[in-house]
Write a protein that holds these residues in place. Structure first.
Motif, PDB file in Angstrom:
ATOM      1  N   GLU A  51      -6.750  -2.771   4.059  1.00 23.84           N
ATOM      2  CA  GLU A  51      -6.142  -2.065   3.426  1.00 23.84           C
ATOM      3  C   GLU A  51      -7.255  -0.891   3.124  1.00 23.84           C
ATOM      4  OE1 GLU A  51      -4.556  -6.123   2.169  1.00 23.84           O
ATOM      5  OE2 GLU A  51      -7.241  -5.394   2.671  1.00 23.84           O
ATOM      6  N   ALA A  53      -8.077   1.713   0.451  1.00 28.48           N
ATOM      7  CA  ALA A  53      -8.059   1.725  -1.311  1.00 28.48           C
ATOM      8  C   ALA A  53      -8.247   3.489  -1.694  1.00 28.48           C
ATOM      9  CB  ALA A  53      -9.001   1.582  -2.138  1.00 28.48           C
ATOM     10  N   TYR A  73      -3.466   0.576  -3.030  1.00 27.52           N
ATOM     11  CA  TYR A  73      -4.193  -0.526  -2.206  1.00 27.52           C
ATOM     12  C   TYR A  73      -2.912  -0.236  -0.912  1.00 27.52           C
ATOM     13  CZ  TYR A  73      -7.393  -1.585  -5.532  1.00 27.52           C
ATOM     14  OH  TYR A  73      -8.495  -2.188  -6.825  1.00 27.52           O
ATOM     15  N   CYS A  83      -7.013  -6.126  -3.735  1.00 27.86           N
ATOM     16  CA  CYS A  83      -7.698  -5.856  -3.085  1.00 27.86           C
ATOM     17  C   CYS A  83      -9.400  -5.162  -3.333  1.00 27.86           C
ATOM     18  CB  CYS A  83      -7.688  -4.818  -1.450  1.00 27.86           C
ATOM     19  SG  CYS A  83      -8.587  -5.035  -0.440  1.00 27.86           S
ATOM     20  N   ALA A  86     -11.976  -3.835  -0.318  1.00 28.99           N
ATOM     21  CA  ALA A  86     -11.503  -2.015  -0.001  1.00 28.99           C
ATOM     22  C   ALA A  86     -12.391  -1.684  -2.066  1.00 28.99           C
ATOM     23  CB  ALA A  86      -9.763  -2.186  -0.431  1.00 28.99           C
ATOM     24  N   THR A 107      -5.663  -1.351 -11.536  1.00 28.49           N
ATOM     25  CA  THR A 107      -4.570  -1.550 -10.246  1.00 28.49           C
ATOM     26  C   THR A 107      -3.290  -2.431 -10.929  1.00 28.49           C
ATOM     27  OG1 THR A 107      -5.205  -4.027 -10.409  1.00 28.49           O
ATOM     28  CG2 THR A 107      -6.664  -2.422  -9.760  1.00 28.49           C
TER      29      THR A 107
END
Length: 294
Positions: A51, A53, A73, A83, A86, A107
Motif C-alpha cells: 500500500e 498512503a 490508501y 491500511c 501505511a 479514512t
C-alpha cells in the motif's frame, strides 16, 4: 507554453521495524493535493508496495483541528478502505518533518487517531486507534474453500481458535494454524484465493499461530492487492485483537505481541493493546525511512 503536472514527493518508509530491511514497506505522499484517483493508483503501482498512503486536506468535520488530514490508501491494484502499516509509516514520516505530536486521520472506514511516542533509545513509535471493530461468523463452506485455496486441511487448524471474519477498518478471515511449521509453509493458489477473497470482500487472510498467552506469529496472504504476502499488517492485527478478546482467547485488557514477516525475511513486531472500557483496538510499532538505494 504548457506546464508539467506537479510531481509530489514520494517517500518510502517501513513500518513495524526500526530496520529498513524489516517490517512492511509503504509509500507515503504527505501532500497529495490535486492528484486524481488514477494518478494515486499509478504511484502505488510504480512503487509496488502492498500500500501507499496519500494525505490531503481534512473533511469538513475535522476542519480547524491541528494535524488533521484525509488519507487514502492504494495497493498496486486498487484502493483499500484502511491500511495499518501505511498509517504507521505516514505518522512517522510526518513527525520527522513536522515534529512529534498526534495526528487525526479521516479514512474511508472512519476517523483514526494516531499517537506518537519515543522508545527508550529515541526511536519514534506510532500507535493507531482503530475504528469500532466487529467479529462475524463464517460458513463452513467458505472455510473449506479458503483451506483448499491455501493447500491446508481442516486438521491443520487449531481447534481453540474458531475461524471468523474480523473487522477493524477492513475485513480479514482469521485462521489459526495448529503448528508453527504449518504457518511457515505457505504456498497457495493465488488466483483461487484472490477470487474467494473478492467474493467475501476480504482484504487479507490472517493466518495465526499462538506461541504463548499473549505472543503470536502471523502471516497475511494479500492476492487481492496484487502481492503474494503482506510483511506486517496493522489492520489485520487490529481485527485479530478484537477477535481474540471477543472470543475470550486473551484477557479482556491485555497487550499482545504479533511477530510477522520473519518467514519472508522482513521481520517486524506489532503491539496490540486491548482495553476493557473501549471496544477499539490500538496497534503500534516503530518505523524508519528506506534509503533510496535499497
Amino acid at each position: 507554453m504548457t506546464t508539467q503536472p506537479r510531481r509530489p514527493e514520494i517517500l518510502r518508509y517501513t513500518a513495524f521495524s526500526a530496520d529498513p530491511a524489516g517490517g512492511n514497506p509503504a509509500g507515503v505522499v504527505l501532500d497529495a493535493t490535486g492528484l486524481s484517483d488514477d494518478e494515486q493508483l499509478a504511484i502505488a503501482a510504480e512503487l509496488g508496495y502492498s500500500e501507499t498512503a496519500f494525505l490531503t486536506a481534512p473533511p469538513a468535520e475535522l476542519a480547524g483541528r491541528e494535524r488533521a488530514y484525509t488519507v487514502r490508501y492504494f495497493s498496486p491494484k486498487a484502493e483499500v478502505s484502511f491500511c495499518g502499516h501505511a498509517t504507521i509509516a505516514t505518522a512517522i514520516a510526518y513527525a520527522e518533518r513536522h515534529g512529534s505530536g498526534d495526528l487525526v486521520l479521516a479514512t474511508s472506514a472512519g476517523t483514526v487517531p494516531v499517537t506518537m511516542t519515543e522508545t527508550p533509545d529515541g526511536a519514534l513509535r506510532a500507535t493507531l486507534t482503530s475504528v469500532e471493530p466487529a467479529v462475524h461468523e463464517v460458513s463452513g463452506k467458505d472455510v473449506s474453500e479458503a483451506l483448499d485455496a491455501l493447500g491446508w486441511s481442516a486438521t491443520d487448524l487449531d481447534p481453540a481458535f474458531p475461524p471468523r471474519i474480523g473487522y477493524a477498518g477492513a475485513r480479514h478471515l482469521i485462521l489459526a494454524a495448529a503448528t508453527r511449521s504449518r504457518l511457515a509453509d505457505l504456498s497457495y493458489d493465488f488466483e483461487r484465493l484472490k477470487d474467494f477473497m473478492t467474493s467475501l470482500d476480504l482484504t487479507t487472510v490472517q493466518l495465526v499461530w499462538r506461541e504463548s498467552e499473549t505472543v503470536f506469529h502471523v502471516r497475511d496472504p494479500f492476492p487481492v492487492g496484487g502481492v503474494v504476502e503482506d510483511p506486517a499488517t496493522g489492520a489485520a492485527a487490529a481485527a485479530f485483537g478484537a477477535y481474540a478478546r471477543e472470543l475470550g482467547l486473551v484477557p479482556e485488557e491485555s497487550v499482545l505481541v504479533l511477530h510477522q514477516g520473519a518467514d519472508m525475511g522482513r521481520p517486524g513486531e506489532l503491539r496490540v493493546e486491548l482495553f476493557a472500557d473501549d471496544a477499539r483496538v490500538r496497534v503500534g510499532g516503530t518505523g524508519t525511512r528506506i534509503p533510496e538505494s535499497d
